[in-house]
Structure formats: C-alpha cells, structure tokens
Design an enzyme around this catalytic site. Structure first.
Site, mmCIF file in Angstrom:
data_model
loop_
_atom_site.group_PDB
_atom_site.id
_atom_site.type_symbol
_atom_site.label_atom_id
_atom_site.label_comp_id
_atom_site.label_asym_id
_atom_site.label_seq_id
_atom_site.Cartn_x
_atom_site.Cartn_y
_atom_site.Cartn_z
ATOM 1 N N THR A 33 0.816 -1.217 0.000
ATOM 2 C CA THR A 33 0.000 0.000 0.000
ATOM 3 C C THR A 33 0.846 1.262 0.000
ATOM 4 O OG1 THR A 33 -1.814 -1.121 1.100
ATOM 5 C CG2 THR A 33 -1.747 1.253 1.352
ATOM 6 N N SER A 80 1.891 -7.724 -0.400
ATOM 7 C CA SER A 80 2.779 -8.510 0.468
ATOM 8 C C SER A 80 2.323 -9.951 0.637
ATOM 9 C CB SER A 80 2.953 -7.835 1.828
ATOM 10 O OG SER A 80 1.787 -7.935 2.604
ATOM 11 N N THR A 112 1.702 -4.074 4.432
ATOM 12 C CA THR A 112 1.588 -4.275 5.877
ATOM 13 C C THR A 112 1.014 -5.638 6.264
ATOM 14 O OG1 THR A 112 -0.614 -3.275 5.952
ATOM 15 C CG2 THR A 112 1.279 -1.804 6.280
HETATM 16 N N1 ASP Z 1 -2.562 -5.848 0.900
HETATM 17 C C1 ASP Z 1 -1.568 -4.823 1.159
HETATM 18 C C2 ASP Z 1 -0.221 -5.520 1.278
HETATM 19 O O1 ASP Z 1 0.057 -6.103 2.270
HETATM 20 C C3 ASP Z 1 -1.928 -4.078 2.383
HETATM 21 C C4 ASP Z 1 -0.945 -3.034 2.845
HETATM 22 O O2 ASP Z 1 0.157 -2.843 2.334
HETATM 23 O O3 ASP Z 1 -1.285 -2.325 3.812
HETATM 24 O O4 ASP Z 1 0.543 -5.479 0.353
#
Ligand code: ASP
Length: 340
Positions: A33, A80, A112
């Site tokens: 994100t 991720s 995250t």
């Molecule tokens: N789905 C995203 C990821 O983990 C969520 C984020 O980055 O907050 O790549």
C-alpha cells in the site's frame, strides 16, 4: 538530482546526489500500500497496491536528501501476500552484502499484511549491527492524510540514527518504533495497525527524531541462519483450530507436500481430541508439527510426544522459523529448543 548506477551484484535504480557529510542509506522497495494509488483521494480499501516504483517513492519525499545519500532498489512490486521465499532470500542476502560495506542503514518498504513475516525472517537471517527498518502504510499514496511518505521519512531517520544500532530489525509505522521480531499487525484498517502486545515498542518518533525508551537491546535467544547459499526453503503450511476440528486440514497439508505444519490452535495451543491424536502419531514418526495459538499473544508449551510448542511465536512467525530449521536439517529436539 537522481542518476542511475550499477553497483556490484546489487542494482540500485536511483542514487541521489552524494554528500560526504550524510550517511549512506539504501531503500529496498517490495510493493504494498505504501506504493499504492487510487483515482479517489478518499479510497482506503479498493485501491491498487504496488503501482509506484522506488524512484517515485523517493522522489515523493524530497526531505530524504537532507538526511541521507539515498540509493533505491526495486526488489519486487507485489502485494505482500505475494512476497515469496525467493524475495525474502534476495532481500536478506542483498542487505547482508550492502551493510557489510559503507551503507549505514537499510529501509524496506513493504505491504503491511505480511510485513511482520519479512521482519521476522530478516531478524533471523541478517547479521549486521546496523539498522534495518521495515515500513509500510495503511493508506495509499493518493489518499488524503496518506501515512506512507511520513512513515518512509521517519524510517529513514531511524535507519541512519546513531542510537539505532544493535537493536536488530525494526519497524516504523504511525510514529512508533517497533521490534521486527515481536511486532504484529493487530488492526486491519487503521494507521495504528501494529503492536507488540507484551514486549511493547522500542520508542516513539517526534517529528523526525527517534526517542528510544531503552538502551540497545535484542530479543532473547534469537536463532540465526546463514541463507547466503540457500535458493529454496521447505514448504510449511498453517492450519486453524476451532471447536471439533478434524485432522482433515493437517492431512491435506501433508498430502500437498508440507515438510512441517503449524497449527493456530486455541488458547495455549489446545487441540480437539482427533487432531491431537494425529499430531501424536506424526510426532512419533518424526514429522514436525508446531502448536501455536490463534490468541493474539501468549506462550505455548506442550509435552514432547504432542508436537512442538511455539513459545511466544504466533503461527505466521512459527512457519518461518520451522521452515528455516527444517531447511537447516535440524533434529526434532533441536527444532523444539529453537522455539523454546
Ligand atoms: N494488501 C496490502 C499488502 O500487504 C496491504 C498493505 O500494504 O497495507 O501489500
């Protein structure tokens, strides 16, 4: 000014104009994100992840040039959930090589959702006493009050700060400095998503100044693995515990090629009778089943004939330790000690 260079095995995409007075910092971008965007500035849930590359991230924070000579590396551009073993191995090996030279610190931008898994993996596979800081964002770069750029600048500040050495892998999110070993995502939506329930934070950011609560410290009894020659790791699956769980998930994981299984059990790693019976049979045959818990914190200890207790590790971190331990050829007893 940004220029492109090639450096040994590592290929930085961007290098800002060097200043001898400033420390050298590497930024490794993986996606998530923090590199996400949307056509709406109020969209915080349906945006696209990993749309900005490392150049764009770095250029989005011109203040970085005031605190470091920055080199940017694009390791991957993924959500991720798609961070593979190969991506993690590449990160660990490049970071070890980079920090053995004149780079003072490393920042990794990461989604995250699984940031804690990469943070834990790097805790076990990197060897420098220099700072390694993971950072993400809960809002895409296009959102009103996007958190990513400030998080990135604060992470860079921590990664180049003299007081940040000898603290292992760290995370910086929402003005908090956390331990990469202990941190967990505890909230699915809000900017204060990360916590270390029992161990607490390492410190707090006030603007760009890190304020550490304690002198340098490392997690107790941390296992270390040299992955410099590793290209693949054994498959370890996680299954979930609930009322009346059958052994079906466990059997399916093994049939699909798992070399070890982690169970997110209930309470202190409890299992239904049928599942416990299967775990005992597998344990007697020398197949490693780690019993962790679906409860957000706590310690799991089990008798030696009933699997391996995960200690303080949650299921997703247990999966990483178990995979590294099996890949290193450790005996059941040695694996048990690592978790203890
Ligand atoms: N789905 C995203 C990821 O983990 C969520 C984020 O980055 O907050 O790549």
């Amino acid at each position: 000014m940004i220029k492109k260079v090639m450096l040994g095995m590592i290929l930085p995409l961007t290098v800002a104009t060097s200043s001898f007075a400033l420390p050298n910092l590497s930024i490794y971008a993986t996606g998530g994100t923090i590199a996400g965007s949307s056509s709406s500035n109020t969209d915080t849930s349906k945006y696209s992840v990993a749309t900005l590359n490392v150049d764009k991230l770095i250029n989005g924070v011109p203040e970085l040039q005031n605190i470091a000579n920055v080199k940017g590396y694009q390791i991957s551009s993924v959500d991720s959930n798609d961070v593979s073993t190969q991506i993690k191995l590449k990160l660990a090996n490049q970071i070890n090589q980079d920090l053995a030279g004149d780079t003072e610190g490393v920042v990794i931008t990461h989604g995250t959702d699984t940031l804690e898994e990469t943070a834990y993996f790097l805790s076990l596979t990197t060897f420098s006493n220099k700072p390694i800081v993971l950072v993400g964002a809960m809002r895409p770069s296009t959102a009103l009050s996007a958190d990513g750029y400030m998080n990135l600048l604060q992470a860079a500040s921590v990664a180049t700060h003299p007081q940040s050495k000898n603290r292992g892998v760290m995370t910086v999110m929402n003005d908090r400095i956390g331990s990469g070993y202990y941190i967990t995502k505890m909230q699915a939506n809000t900017p204060d998503a990360f916590r270390s329930e029992e161990s607490g934070y390492y410190g707090q950011m006030v603007g760009l100044d890190p304020h550490f609560y304690y002198t340098p410290q490392m997690p107790m009894n941390m296992s270390k693995f040299d992955v410099s020659k590793v290209t693949e790791l054994p498959k370890v699956e996680i299954i979930y515990g609930y009322q009346d769980t059958s052994p079906a998930q466990l059997d399916a994981a093994i049939a699909a090629g798992a070399r070890g299984v982690v169970i997110a059990g209930t309470g202190a790693g409890s299992l239904s009778k049928p599942l416990l019976e299967r775990v005992k049979q597998l344990t007697a045959k020398g197949f490693p089943v780690v019993r962790s818990t679906r409860v957000p914190s706590g310690y799991v200890d089990v008798s030696a004939d009933e699997g391996i207790g995960s200690g303080f590790l949650n299921p997703q971190k247990s999966r990483i330790l178990l995979s590294l331990a099996i890949g290193s050829g450790y005996s059941m007893e040695n694996i048990r000690q690592r978790f203890k």
